[in-house]
Motif scaffolding. Structure first.
Motif, PDB file in Angstrom:
ATOM      1  N   PRO A  34      44.319  51.916  27.988  1.00  0.00           N
ATOM      2  CA  PRO A  34      45.107  51.843  26.748  1.00  0.00           C
ATOM      3  C   PRO A  34      44.707  50.627  25.916  1.00  0.00           C
ATOM      4  O   PRO A  34      44.226  49.624  26.448  1.00  0.00           O
ATOM      5  N   PRO A  35      44.901  50.701  24.591  1.00  0.00           N
ATOM      6  CA  PRO A  35      44.543  49.565  23.733  1.00  0.00           C
ATOM      7  C   PRO A  35      45.272  48.280  24.116  1.00  0.00           C
ATOM      8  O   PRO A  35      44.704  47.189  24.034  1.00  0.00           O
ATOM      9  N   GLU A  36      46.549  48.419  24.548  1.00  0.00           N
ATOM     10  CA  GLU A  36      47.281  47.221  24.928  1.00  0.00           C
ATOM     11  C   GLU A  36      46.639  46.543  26.128  1.00  0.00           C
ATOM     12  O   GLU A  36      46.548  45.309  26.199  1.00  0.00           O
ATOM     13  N   LYS A  37      46.170  47.370  27.080  1.00  0.00           N
ATOM     14  CA  LYS A  37      45.531  46.796  28.266  1.00  0.00           C
ATOM     15  C   LYS A  37      44.197  46.147  27.908  1.00  0.00           C
ATOM     16  O   LYS A  37      43.852  45.081  28.446  1.00  0.00           O
ATOM     17  N   LEU A  38      43.450  46.794  26.997  1.00  0.00           N
ATOM     18  CA  LEU A  38      42.194  46.197  26.556  1.00  0.00           C
ATOM     19  C   LEU A  38      42.429  44.849  25.887  1.00  0.00           C
ATOM     20  O   LEU A  38      41.659  43.902  26.085  1.00  0.00           O
ATOM     21  N   ARG A  39      43.490  44.758  25.120  1.00  0.00           N
ATOM     22  CA  ARG A  39      43.795  43.494  24.470  1.00  0.00           C
ATOM     23  C   ARG A  39      44.164  42.423  25.489  1.00  0.00           C
ATOM     24  O   ARG A  39      43.749  41.270  25.372  1.00  0.00           O
ATOM     25  N   GLU A  40      44.925  42.801  26.524  1.00  0.00           N
ATOM     26  CA  GLU A  40      45.262  41.845  27.565  1.00  0.00           C
ATOM     27  C   GLU A  40      44.019  41.367  28.304  1.00  0.00           C
ATOM     28  O   GLU A  40      43.880  40.181  28.613  1.00  0.00           O
ATOM     29  N   ILE A  41      43.097  42.312  28.576  1.00  0.00           N
ATOM     30  CA  ILE A  41      41.865  41.937  29.261  1.00  0.00           C
ATOM     31  C   ILE A  41      41.044  40.995  28.397  1.00  0.00           C
ATOM     32  O   ILE A  41      40.479  40.004  28.886  1.00  0.00           O
ATOM     33  N   ALA A  42      40.969  41.288  27.103  1.00  0.00           N
ATOM     34  CA  ALA A  42      40.205  40.425  26.199  1.00  0.00           C
ATOM     35  C   ALA A  42      40.819  39.031  26.124  1.00  0.00           C
ATOM     36  O   ALA A  42      40.101  38.020  26.140  1.00  0.00           O
ATOM     37  N   ILE A  43      42.142  38.963  26.053  1.00  0.00           N
ATOM     38  CA  ILE A  43      42.800  37.659  26.008  1.00  0.00           C
ATOM     39  C   ILE A  43      42.563  36.889  27.301  1.00  0.00           C
ATOM     40  O   ILE A  43      42.291  35.680  27.294  1.00  0.00           O
ATOM     41  N   GLY A  44      42.648  37.588  28.440  1.00  0.00           N
ATOM     42  CA  GLY A  44      42.408  36.928  29.719  1.00  0.00           C
ATOM     43  C   GLY A  44      40.981  36.421  29.844  1.00  0.00           C
ATOM     44  O   GLY A  44      40.745  35.307  30.329  1.00  0.00           O
ATOM     45  N   ALA A  45      40.003  37.241  29.396  1.00  0.00           N
ATOM     46  CA  ALA A  45      38.603  36.812  29.447  1.00  0.00           C
ATOM     47  C   ALA A  45      38.367  35.598  28.547  1.00  0.00           C
ATOM     48  O   ALA A  45      37.663  34.658  28.912  1.00  0.00           O
ATOM     49  N   GLY A  46      38.981  35.632  27.367  1.00  0.00           N
ATOM     50  CA  GLY A  46      38.841  34.481  26.484  1.00  0.00           C
ATOM     51  C   GLY A  46      39.468  33.229  27.066  1.00  0.00           C
ATOM     52  O   GLY A  46      38.918  32.120  26.935  1.00  0.00           O
ATOM     53  N   SER A  47      40.614  33.377  27.706  1.00  0.00           N
ATOM     54  CA  SER A  47      41.257  32.228  28.341  1.00  0.00           C
ATOM     55  C   SER A  47      40.393  31.646  29.449  1.00  0.00           C
ATOM     56  O   SER A  47      40.263  30.417  29.574  1.00  0.00           O
TER      57      SER A  47
END
Length: 290
Positions: A34-47
């Motif tokens: 889901p897009p929400e999960k992709l956004r969480e993954i992207a935020i986690g990778a950036g962190s």
């Protein structure tokens, strides 16, 4: 009769040609993520990327403010050391030995811990008998068990498994107890009024209601079991990722210390995720009731 039939049922040739059935609109393709999960993954990778960058900056500048980074190796040195260990057989032996110990001790803790938690939750007598032991033994850290475990068990392997078992046991027991206690009494009485036996009430009412807490306890117990395992491997062990990390400290090999820590963190995260995946099918009813 033929003319009458023709008047009542004119030839099919005069009928307009039937329209072809319109194709059904294509079903919306479900995205694998889901897009929400992709956004969480992207935020986690950036962190994580920011954390690695700060780590590199602190070690490169020998930061000495509250925490001294003078002897802390940077990400480049740690990655080089990790890459070098990937080509050695002993490194995989350390990992496999630790995972084997975790598997044996954790499975024992799951069976015994859930059983004790259910007994304590359903029987006041069992709770009164077992609670003092739980409350006294639970605060004892894994390191404090090492001398006694070595004396109690005939081999170092058995003592390490025992210490790891204790680490996973208490979170599973307490979370199972909490889940069983939180079972709505109205549902239990309703099942009793319908003539359900004790086993039927346990299987269809108590256990499903307690599964969310049990699942949380299994995940927490997995994390604590890794902590306890490493404590046992540091003091008494010849193989294992905990022994690898402690041996690196003894040899003043700073990059390998960080390698061991990161491998421990990765294995702990992976095993906890595996527990959540395995328990997810048992919690499908939660999504259906939302």
């Amino acid at each position: 009769m033929t003319q009458t039939a023709d008047l009542l049922d004119p030839p099919m040739a005069d009928d307009p040609a039937p329209r072809p059935a319109e194709p059904a609109p294509p079903a919306a393709r479900r995205r694998l993520v889901p897009p929400e999960k992709l956004r969480e993954i992207a935020i986690g990778a950036g962190s994580l990327a920011i954390g690695v960058a700060l780590w590199h900056w602190a070690s490169a500048t020998n930061l000495d403010w509250i925490v001294d980074f003078g002897n802390i190796p940077g990400p480049g040195k740690v990655f080089a050391a990790f890459w070098g260990h990937l080509g050695t057989e002993i490194f995989y032996t350390h990992i496999l030995v630790s995972m084997q110990r975790i598997l044996v001790s954790y499975l024992m803790a799951v069976v015994i811990g859930i059983g004790i938690g259910v007994m304590m939750g359903r029987s006041r007598f069992a709770r009164a008998c077992i609670t003092p032991y739980i409350e006294v033994l639970r605060p004892i850290p894994a390191v404090a068990w090492i001398p006694l475990a070595i004396l109690m068990w005939p081999t170092e392997e058995a003592s390490i498994i025992y210490i790891t078992f204790l680490g996973a046991l208490f979170p599973i027991v307490l979370n199972t107890l909490h889940g069983v206690e939180q079972t709505p009494e109205v549902l239990v009485r309703a099942a009793q009024s319908l003539g359900a036996s004790r086993m039927a009430i346990f299987g269809h009412v108590v256990l499903p209601a307690a599964l969310p807490s049990i699942s949380a306890g299994l995940a927490i117990g997995m994390g604590v079991s890794w902590f306890s395992l490493l404590a046992g491997e540091i003091i008494s062990g010849q193989y294992g990722i905990g022994y690898f990390t402690w041996n690196a400290y003894s040899l003043i090999n700073y990059p390998d210390i960080v390698v061991g820590m990161l491998v421990i963190g990765f294995l702990g995260t992976l095993s906890t995720a595996a527990v959540r995946v395995l328990t997810a099918p048992l919690l499908k009813w939660q999504k259906r009731t939302r």
